[in-house]
Each structure stands twice: as C-alpha cells, then as structure tokens.
Design an enzyme around this catalytic site. Structure first.
Site, PDB file in Angstrom:
ATOM      1  N   ASP A 221       0.726  -1.197   0.013  1.00  0.00           N
ATOM      2  CA  ASP A 221       0.095   0.120  -0.054  1.00  0.00           C
ATOM      3  C   ASP A 221       0.860   1.311   0.015  1.00  0.00           C
ATOM      4  OD1 ASP A 221      -2.471   1.618   0.459  1.00  0.00           O
ATOM      5  OD2 ASP A 221      -1.672   1.913   2.402  1.00  0.00           O
ATOM      6  N   LEU A 222       0.316   2.281  -0.361  1.00  0.00           N
ATOM      7  CA  LEU A 222       1.263   3.488  -0.387  1.00  0.00           C
ATOM      8  C   LEU A 222       1.167   4.543   0.798  1.00  0.00           C
ATOM      9  CD1 LEU A 222       3.140   5.367  -2.208  1.00  0.00           C
ATOM     10  CD2 LEU A 222       0.977   6.614  -3.105  1.00  0.00           C
ATOM     11  N   ASP A 223       0.017   4.946   0.929  1.00  0.00           N
ATOM     12  CA  ASP A 223      -0.295   6.010   1.912  1.00  0.00           C
ATOM     13  C   ASP A 223      -0.292   5.598   3.384  1.00  0.00           C
ATOM     14  OD1 ASP A 223      -0.865   8.350   0.065  1.00  0.00           O
ATOM     15  OD2 ASP A 223      -2.786   7.302  -0.361  1.00  0.00           O
TER      16      ASP A 223
ATOM     17  N   THR B  96       2.070  10.234   3.807  1.00  0.00           N
ATOM     18  CA  THR B  96       0.839  10.825   3.277  1.00  0.00           C
ATOM     19  C   THR B  96      -0.473  11.102   4.015  1.00  0.00           C
ATOM     20  OG1 THR B  96       0.706   9.338   1.705  1.00  0.00           O
ATOM     21  CG2 THR B  96       1.680  11.300   1.014  1.00  0.00           C
TER      22      THR B  96
ATOM     23  N   LYS C 125      -9.297   5.477   5.897  1.00  0.00           N
ATOM     24  CA  LYS C 125      -8.111   5.078   5.378  1.00  0.00           C
ATOM     25  C   LYS C 125      -8.029   3.708   4.203  1.00  0.00           C
ATOM     26  CE  LYS C 125      -4.982   6.498   9.071  1.00  0.00           C
ATOM     27  NZ  LYS C 125      -4.062   6.018  10.153  1.00  0.00           N
ATOM     28  N   GLY C 126      -7.433   3.881   3.021  1.00  0.00           N
ATOM     29  CA  GLY C 126      -7.456   2.972   2.159  1.00  0.00           C
ATOM     30  C   GLY C 126      -8.852   3.171   1.372  1.00  0.00           C
TER      31      GLY C 126
ATOM     32  N   ARG D  60     -11.367   8.161  -3.067  1.00  0.00           N
ATOM     33  CA  ARG D  60     -11.757   9.145  -2.858  1.00  0.00           C
ATOM     34  C   ARG D  60     -13.204   9.587  -3.030  1.00  0.00           C
ATOM     35  NH1 ARG D  60      -9.148  13.322  -7.254  1.00  0.00           N
ATOM     36  NH2 ARG D  60      -7.295  11.740  -6.717  1.00  0.00           N
TER      37      ARG D  60
ATOM     38  N   SER E 203      -2.695   0.362  -4.499  1.00  0.00           N
ATOM     39  CA  SER E 203      -2.946   1.773  -3.766  1.00  0.00           C
ATOM     40  C   SER E 203      -4.150   2.162  -4.366  1.00  0.00           C
ATOM     41  CB  SER E 203      -2.053   2.878  -3.849  1.00  0.00           C
ATOM     42  OG  SER E 203      -2.411   3.867  -3.448  1.00  0.00           O
ATOM     43  N   ALA E 204      -5.153   2.771  -3.386  1.00  0.00           N
ATOM     44  CA  ALA E 204      -6.599   3.251  -3.906  1.00  0.00           C
ATOM     45  C   ALA E 204      -6.136   4.727  -4.432  1.00  0.00           C
ATOM     46  CB  ALA E 204      -7.344   3.505  -2.797  1.00  0.00           C
ATOM     47  N   SER E 205      -4.851   5.411  -4.425  1.00  0.00           N
ATOM     48  CA  SER E 205      -4.958   6.604  -4.620  1.00  0.00           C
ATOM     49  C   SER E 205      -4.482   6.743  -6.532  1.00  0.00           C
ATOM     50  CB  SER E 205      -3.786   7.213  -4.013  1.00  0.00           C
ATOM     51  OG  SER E 205      -3.586   8.532  -4.566  1.00  0.00           O
TER      52      SER E 205
ATOM     53  N   ASN F  52      -3.225   9.731  -7.162  1.00  0.00           N
ATOM     54  CA  ASN F  52      -1.995  10.390  -7.161  1.00  0.00           C
ATOM     55  C   ASN F  52      -0.721   9.488  -7.082  1.00  0.00           C
ATOM     56  OD1 ASN F  52      -3.274  13.151  -7.434  1.00  0.00           O
ATOM     57  ND2 ASN F  52      -4.468  12.468  -5.363  1.00  0.00           N
TER      58      ASN F  52
ATOM     59  N   LYS G 215     -10.676  -1.178  -1.885  1.00  0.00           N
ATOM     60  CA  LYS G 215     -10.520  -2.000  -0.749  1.00  0.00           C
ATOM     61  C   LYS G 215     -11.746  -1.852   0.070  1.00  0.00           C
ATOM     62  CE  LYS G 215      -5.655  -0.897  -1.094  1.00  0.00           C
ATOM     63  NZ  LYS G 215      -4.400  -0.281  -0.376  1.00  0.00           N
TER      64      LYS G 215
ATOM     65  N   GLU H 292       0.022  -3.368   4.826  1.00  0.00           N
ATOM     66  CA  GLU H 292      -1.102  -2.463   4.712  1.00  0.00           C
ATOM     67  C   GLU H 292      -1.307  -1.511   6.053  1.00  0.00           C
ATOM     68  OE1 GLU H 292      -3.572  -0.838   3.581  1.00  0.00           O
ATOM     69  OE2 GLU H 292      -3.816  -1.697   1.636  1.00  0.00           O
ATOM     70  N   ASP H 293      -1.826  -0.240   5.992  1.00  0.00           N
ATOM     71  CA  ASP H 293      -2.148   0.428   7.319  1.00  0.00           C
ATOM     72  C   ASP H 293      -3.478   0.560   7.411  1.00  0.00           C
ATOM     73  OD1 ASP H 293      -2.485   2.410   5.282  1.00  0.00           O
ATOM     74  OD2 ASP H 293      -2.145   3.990   6.856  1.00  0.00           O
TER      75      ASP H 293
HETATM   76  C1  BG6 Z   1      -5.685   5.741  -0.077  1.00  0.00           C
HETATM   77  C2  BG6 Z   1      -5.685   6.726   1.063  1.00  0.00           C
HETATM   78  O1  BG6 Z   1      -4.242   5.328  -0.145  1.00  0.00           O
HETATM   79  O2  BG6 Z   1      -6.028   6.512  -1.176  1.00  0.00           O
HETATM   80  C3  BG6 Z   1      -7.141   7.271   1.475  1.00  0.00           C
HETATM   81  O3  BG6 Z   1      -5.531   5.952   2.201  1.00  0.00           O
HETATM   82  C4  BG6 Z   1      -7.349   8.121   0.084  1.00  0.00           C
HETATM   83  O4  BG6 Z   1      -7.046   8.252   2.373  1.00  0.00           O
HETATM   84  C5  BG6 Z   1      -7.033   7.069  -1.019  1.00  0.00           C
HETATM   85  O5  BG6 Z   1      -8.661   8.771   0.145  1.00  0.00           O
HETATM   86  C6  BG6 Z   1      -7.579   8.167  -2.404  1.00  0.00           C
HETATM   87  O6  BG6 Z   1      -6.376   8.852  -2.705  1.00  0.00           O
HETATM   88  P1  BG6 Z   1      -6.446   9.993  -4.036  1.00  0.00           P
HETATM   89  O7  BG6 Z   1      -4.996  10.241  -3.747  1.00  0.00           O
HETATM   90  O8  BG6 Z   1      -7.014   9.275  -5.198  1.00  0.00           O
HETATM   91  O9  BG6 Z   1      -7.264  11.177  -3.433  1.00  0.00           O
HETATM   92 MG    MG Z   2      -2.699   3.296   3.518  1.00  0.00          MG
END
Ligand code: BG6
Ligand code: MG
Length: 215
Positions: A13-15, A21, A49-50, A53, A118-120, A122, A149, A173-174
């Site tokens: 996982d990233l964040d 972050t 978390k995880g 958005r 990762s779900a992000s 970014n 997730k 994972e966190d």
């Molecule tokens: C997850 C974070 O890794 O990514 C969440 O734990 C976050 O807090 C999610 O909302 C989505 O990230 P992003 O960068 O696409 O807004």
């Molecule tokens: Mg995380």
C-alpha cells in the site's frame, strides 16, 4: 505467523505504509468537512484509510447527514484533491516512512517482485517525488481499479501482472480496509501501525524497518 520463505512478491500500500501522506489526506478531508459544517475526527479518519476518494466523500456526507447533487460532489472532490496536492507539493525522499527504502532495496536484491496496490489516483506522482518508482515491477493504483478496498481487486490485479499466485504474495497495509482486501485475495498480510486498527492481519509491526532482516 508469516511464512517469509514462501514470499515471491510483496504488494505495498502507499499512503501510510511507504510514504507519510496519511496526515495530508486527513488535513484535506478535515478542511472539507469543516466547510460542510461537520467536525471530522481522527476516529472518522481511520475509516477512510484505504478507501477511494469518491467513497470517502460519500461516507463524510453520510456522517454529516447531507445530500449533494452529482455536480456538487464533483466540485467537493476537486476541492479536496487540490488542497491535498498543495499539501504534498513539497514531498521528497525525506517523507518516506521508516524502513521503506531499506526494505525495497532488500527485496530487489533478493529477486522478490514488488508491486504497488494503492487506492490513490495520485500514486505515481508520489512515487516519483519520493524517488522510489524504479523499484516497482507493477503499479496498480486508483486509476486502474474499479472496486475500492476491502474488495481484493487491487491486489489480485497486482499478482496477475506479476504472474505470481496470491498464496505467494505478501501485502503490507496500514488500513483495516486493506487488511480485509488482502485476506479476501488469499494473501498473507502484515499490518503497519497500531494493532487495534488492523484486525485480521497475520502480524502487526510499527514500521517496515523491522521486516528488512526477514528476507
Ligand atoms: C488511499 C488513502 O491510499 O487513497 C485514502 O488511504 C485516500 O485516504 C485514497 O482517500 C485515494 O487517494 P487519492 O490520492 O486518489 O485521493
Ligand atoms: Mg494506506
């Protein structure tokens, strides 16, 4: 108990696992919630978390007892992400969490595959800013998965791209949603952080540094 000898791939996982972050997501959501007249707590934050958005916003609106149109939701999401991007603009290798870089180096040395799960949306920018993107054999992020997730899609896709069976994969994972996703994928999973937020993990560690000698 973790069977380290069976691990052929580690899915990160990233964040909050590799990069510090999570605090910036928290600050941006809290600012948005406050504009909506909702007092966003650390307990609320743990549940985001995880989570993607879009789903995070749905949860906050639900907690606040608010209904918004699709256009309003899109504007809120844009706003939150702009604030988040401002907060992470100065991100650099110093924001890597303890042990991240050492563990990535060790896994690469040992020929163990490395994937991002990762779900992000970014994620790639963050991996570039922190200088670790070259370590990854597969990058699965919020731009390529449909299901958030605790659905296992993000980790199953990672295993598929690497060509490694889930049983030989280890997830780091966190977030509770991420632990649940890893288990649903049939993978071993180590929680990073506090055990009370990481039910069902095979092991919980305070940071990645303690794992470097295991491989
Ligand atoms: C997850 C974070 O890794 O990514 C969440 O734990 C976050 O807090 C999610 O909302 C989505 O990230 P992003 O960068 O696409 O807004
Ligand atoms: Mg995380």
């Amino acid at each position: 108990m973790i069977n380290y000898n069976s691990v052929r791939a580690v899915l990160f996982d990233l964040d909050g696992v590799l990069v510090d972050t999570a605090i910036y997501h928290f600050q941006a959501w809290r600012r948005l919630a406050s504009e909506l007249g909702y007092s966003f707590s650390v307990v609320d934050n743990e549940q985001l978390k995880g989570v993607s958005r879009v789903e995070s916003l749905e949860l906050i609106l639900n907690w606040a007892g608010l209904e918004k149109s699709e256009t309003e939701k899109a504007d809120l999401l844009t706003k939150k992400n702009q604030w988040y991007l401002e907060l992470i603009e100065q991100l650099n290798p110093e924001h890597l969490l303890a042990g991240s870089l050492d563990l990535l180096k060790k896994l690469q040395e040992k020929g163990i595959k490395i994937a991002l799960g990762s779900a992000s949306k970014n994620a790639l920018g963050i991996l570039e800013k922190t200088g670790i993107i070259a370590y990854f054999d597969a990058l699965i992020d919020g731009n390529v998965v449909q299901l958030s997730k605790p659905n296992p899609e993000v980790f199953l896709k990672g295993a598929e791209v690497l060509g490694i069976e889930p049983a030989y994969c280890l997830v780091l994972e966190d977030a509770q949603a991420g632990i649940d996703a890893a288990r649903a994928a049939g993978m071993q999973v180590i929680g990073v952080g506090q055990a009370e937020h990481l039910n069902g993990a095979d092991l919980v560690v305070a940071d990645l540094g303690t794992l470097v000698d295991k491989f």
